[in-house]
Design a protein around this motif. Structure first.
Motif, PDB file in Angstrom:
ATOM      1  N   ASN A 334      43.085  43.851  37.435  1.00  0.00           N
ATOM      2  CA  ASN A 334      43.371  45.272  37.669  1.00  0.00           C
ATOM      3  C   ASN A 334      42.134  46.146  37.503  1.00  0.00           C
ATOM      4  N   LYS A 335      41.035  45.534  37.074  1.00  0.00           N
ATOM      5  CA  LYS A 335      39.791  46.282  36.915  1.00  0.00           C
ATOM      6  C   LYS A 335      38.908  46.016  38.127  1.00  0.00           C
ATOM      7  N   PRO A 336      38.726  47.004  38.999  1.00  0.00           N
ATOM      8  CA  PRO A 336      37.967  46.786  40.246  1.00  0.00           C
ATOM      9  C   PRO A 336      36.584  46.206  40.013  1.00  0.00           C
ATOM     10  N   GLU A 337      35.922  46.597  38.921  1.00  0.00           N
ATOM     11  CA  GLU A 337      34.563  46.128  38.696  1.00  0.00           C
ATOM     12  C   GLU A 337      34.522  44.643  38.307  1.00  0.00           C
ATOM     13  N   VAL A 338      35.678  44.110  37.910  1.00  0.00           N
ATOM     14  CA  VAL A 338      35.746  42.708  37.493  1.00  0.00           C
ATOM     15  C   VAL A 338      36.426  41.844  38.551  1.00  0.00           C
ATOM     16  N   ALA A 339      37.381  42.438  39.260  1.00  0.00           N
ATOM     17  CA  ALA A 339      38.231  41.673  40.182  1.00  0.00           C
ATOM     18  C   ALA A 339      37.426  40.912  41.233  1.00  0.00           C
ATOM     19  N   ALA A 340      36.432  41.547  41.838  1.00  0.00           N
ATOM     20  CA  ALA A 340      35.660  40.900  42.904  1.00  0.00           C
ATOM     21  C   ALA A 340      34.927  39.672  42.382  1.00  0.00           C
ATOM     22  N   ALA A 341      34.361  39.787  41.183  1.00  0.00           N
ATOM     23  CA  ALA A 341      33.637  38.657  40.603  1.00  0.00           C
ATOM     24  C   ALA A 341      34.585  37.507  40.272  1.00  0.00           C
ATOM     25  N   LEU A 342      35.765  37.841  39.737  1.00  0.00           N
ATOM     26  CA  LEU A 342      36.733  36.803  39.395  1.00  0.00           C
ATOM     27  C   LEU A 342      37.309  36.146  40.643  1.00  0.00           C
ATOM     28  N   GLU A 343      37.501  36.940  41.696  1.00  0.00           N
ATOM     29  CA  GLU A 343      38.070  36.397  42.933  1.00  0.00           C
ATOM     30  C   GLU A 343      37.189  35.285  43.497  1.00  0.00           C
ATOM     31  N   ALA A 344      35.898  35.417  43.310  1.00  0.00           N
ATOM     32  CA  ALA A 344      34.962  34.432  43.856  1.00  0.00           C
ATOM     33  C   ALA A 344      35.086  33.072  43.171  1.00  0.00           C
ATOM     34  N   ILE A 345      35.613  33.034  41.942  1.00  0.00           N
ATOM     35  CA  ILE A 345      35.713  31.761  41.218  1.00  0.00           C
ATOM     36  C   ILE A 345      37.162  31.357  40.964  1.00  0.00           C
ATOM     37  N   SER A 346      38.113  32.094  41.523  1.00  0.00           N
ATOM     38  CA  SER A 346      39.520  31.789  41.270  1.00  0.00           C
ATOM     39  C   SER A 346      40.061  30.788  42.288  1.00  0.00           C
ATOM     40  N   VAL A 347      41.117  30.095  41.913  1.00  0.00           N
ATOM     41  CA  VAL A 347      41.808  29.148  42.782  1.00  0.00           C
ATOM     42  C   VAL A 347      43.253  29.615  42.912  1.00  0.00           C
ATOM     43  N   ASP A 348      43.709  29.775  44.150  1.00  0.00           N
ATOM     44  CA  ASP A 348      45.072  30.249  44.386  1.00  0.00           C
ATOM     45  C   ASP A 348      46.072  29.128  44.108  1.00  0.00           C
ATOM     46  N   LYS A 349      46.918  29.318  43.110  1.00  0.00           N
ATOM     47  CA  LYS A 349      47.950  28.340  42.777  1.00  0.00           C
ATOM     48  C   LYS A 349      49.340  28.943  42.926  1.00  0.00           C
ATOM     49  N   SER A 350      49.480  29.883  43.839  1.00  0.00           N
ATOM     50  CA  SER A 350      50.781  30.493  44.082  1.00  0.00           C
ATOM     51  C   SER A 350      51.763  29.461  44.610  1.00  0.00           C
ATOM     52  N   TYR A 351      53.026  29.661  44.330  1.00  0.00           N
ATOM     53  CA  TYR A 351      54.058  28.766  44.823  1.00  0.00           C
ATOM     54  C   TYR A 351      55.386  29.511  44.872  1.00  0.00           C
ATOM     55  N   THR A 352      56.342  28.929  45.567  1.00  0.00           N
ATOM     56  CA  THR A 352      57.684  29.501  45.619  1.00  0.00           C
ATOM     57  C   THR A 352      58.633  28.616  44.837  1.00  0.00           C
ATOM     58  N   THR A 353      59.669  29.210  44.266  1.00  0.00           N
ATOM     59  CA  THR A 353      60.691  28.484  43.532  1.00  0.00           C
ATOM     60  C   THR A 353      62.044  28.854  44.104  1.00  0.00           C
ATOM     61  N   PHE A 354      62.846  27.830  44.420  1.00  0.00           N
ATOM     62  CA  PHE A 354      64.188  28.111  44.928  1.00  0.00           C
ATOM     63  C   PHE A 354      65.103  28.361  43.744  1.00  0.00           C
TER      64      PHE A 354
END
Length: 364
Positions: A334-354
């Motif tokens: 939620n902090k714009p100054e941090v989000a871009a840097a974290l996005e570069a090293i993050s891995v998307d592990k989103s999923y759906t649950t029935f």
């Protein structure tokens, strides 16, 4: 000349009788709303990608509403205008994650025809194909509500078929990536496809085709596919399903959802009663299942600095064992100054649950 595609062969594996009705008897089928929406979304994305390619752009979300409306109303599609907002929402979500690469794109909705044998052709359509030197990236758009796990994607034979088809058209390619974009959720799954597996694909396809052409009975295969099969009402297995639940309409879905609410309450009550009995009397076995209390061994380390010191003292790198709890770090996004840097090293592990959720104000 006999023609095959992965869609045809996939249907045969799900149910030989449905295959016969569709491709041999050519019994007309009424497309479901889900199928119509899937086709429309693919057409919209193809037009959008062609616009980006023609204008050498990576993204241009300003044109998406106009393209969406034009495709939706271009020809009768059996959907009412009340479904347009759903498609608009899908495209808006899609635009959040989709970055187009004009310089790498060699095909949009590219149809590939392969002569498997002198009298057998195989057809395939690639939603988007990028080639960078000897590396091909195959993009497949999915309108499914469920997001597949990484493990499921890595085992998907269809992706191997796509990679094999690319080698026939672009023989210089020797490295393959497949990217599934789940457009409803802006979730992307990407896998590398092993070249050795690709080399075995043609033999597997010919084996499947041989099974189809040797089949005589085309017996029905009741299962999960019955829920979306267009031919279930004429299926000879329908009368022998022994109470199998088939969900074919909105009315069926509402009825089954209501039944589930009652059944889940009954299951929860019975589990609680059995739990109380096992608390005093121990394990009970029935129908091949053993109900009881099983220990779960779990330990946590509350001092990561001390942990790092101990592991380093043993001659190992502590960073091999450390992970960041995404839930705890979520507030940093939620902090714009941090989000871009974290996005570069993050891995998307989103999923759906029935599952089910309580409605609030008429919405989930």
């Amino acid at each position: 000349m006999r023609h095959y595609s992965y869609t045809r062969l996939g249907l045969f594996e799900i149910c030989p009788r449905a295959y016969k009705l569709k491709y041999i008897d050519r019994v007309p089928e009424a497309p479901s709303d889900a199928l119509i929406i899937g086709r429309l979304v693919h057409e919209i994305i193809a037009e959008y990608d062609r616009h980006l390619l023609a204008n050498n752009l990576e993204t241009d979300i300003t044109v998406l509403p106009e393209i969406t409306h034009r495709v939706f109303y271009r020809e009768p599609n059996q959907l009412g205008s009340n479904r347009l907002p759903e498609i608009e929402a899908i495209m808006e979500t899609f635009a959040q994650s989709h970055i187009f690469h004009p310089a790498l794109t060699v095909g949009i909705e590219e149809q590939i025809k392969i002569q498997l044998t002198p009298d057998i052709t195989f057809w395939g359509v690639l939603d988007l194909l990028e080639i960078d030197g000897t590396t091909a990236t195959i993009v497949d758009y999915k309108t499914d509500w469920a997001v597949r796990s990484q493990a499921e994607v890595e085992k998907d034979f269809q992706l191997q078929v796509y990679a094999w088809a690319v080698t026939k058209e672009y023989p210089q390619v020797d490295t393959f990536k497949a990217r599934l974009e789940f457009v409803r959720h802006a979730v992307i799954r990407e896998v590398e496809i092993d070249a050795a597996a690709v080399a075995k694909t043609e033999a597997k396809l010919l084996g499947l085709i041989d099974q189809v052409e040797k089949e005589c009975e085309f017996a029905p295969r009741p299962g999960a596919g019955c829920s979306w099969c267009s031919y279930v009402e004429m299926c000879p297995a329908l009368k022998n399903l022994n109470g199998q639940i088939i969900c074919k309409s909105q009315e069926d879905a509402v009825r089954i959802a209501g039944e589930l609410a009652l059944l889940e309450k009954q299951v929860a009550d019975r589990k609680e009663a059995l739990k109380q009995w096992c608390t005093v009397n121990g394990m009970v076995e029935a129908n091949g299942l053993a109900w009881g209390f099983y220990p779960t061994i779990s330990k946590s380390i509350e001092d990561p600095r001390r942990f790092a010191e101990i592991v380093s003292g043993l001659g190992d790198d502590p960073y091999n064992y450390l992970t960041v709890d995404g839930r705890k770090a979520k507030k940093l996004w939620n902090k714009p100054e941090v989000a871009a840097a974290l996005e570069a090293i993050s891995v998307d592990k989103s999923y759906t649950t029935f599952t089910s959720r309580k409605l609030k104000g008429g919405e989930v």
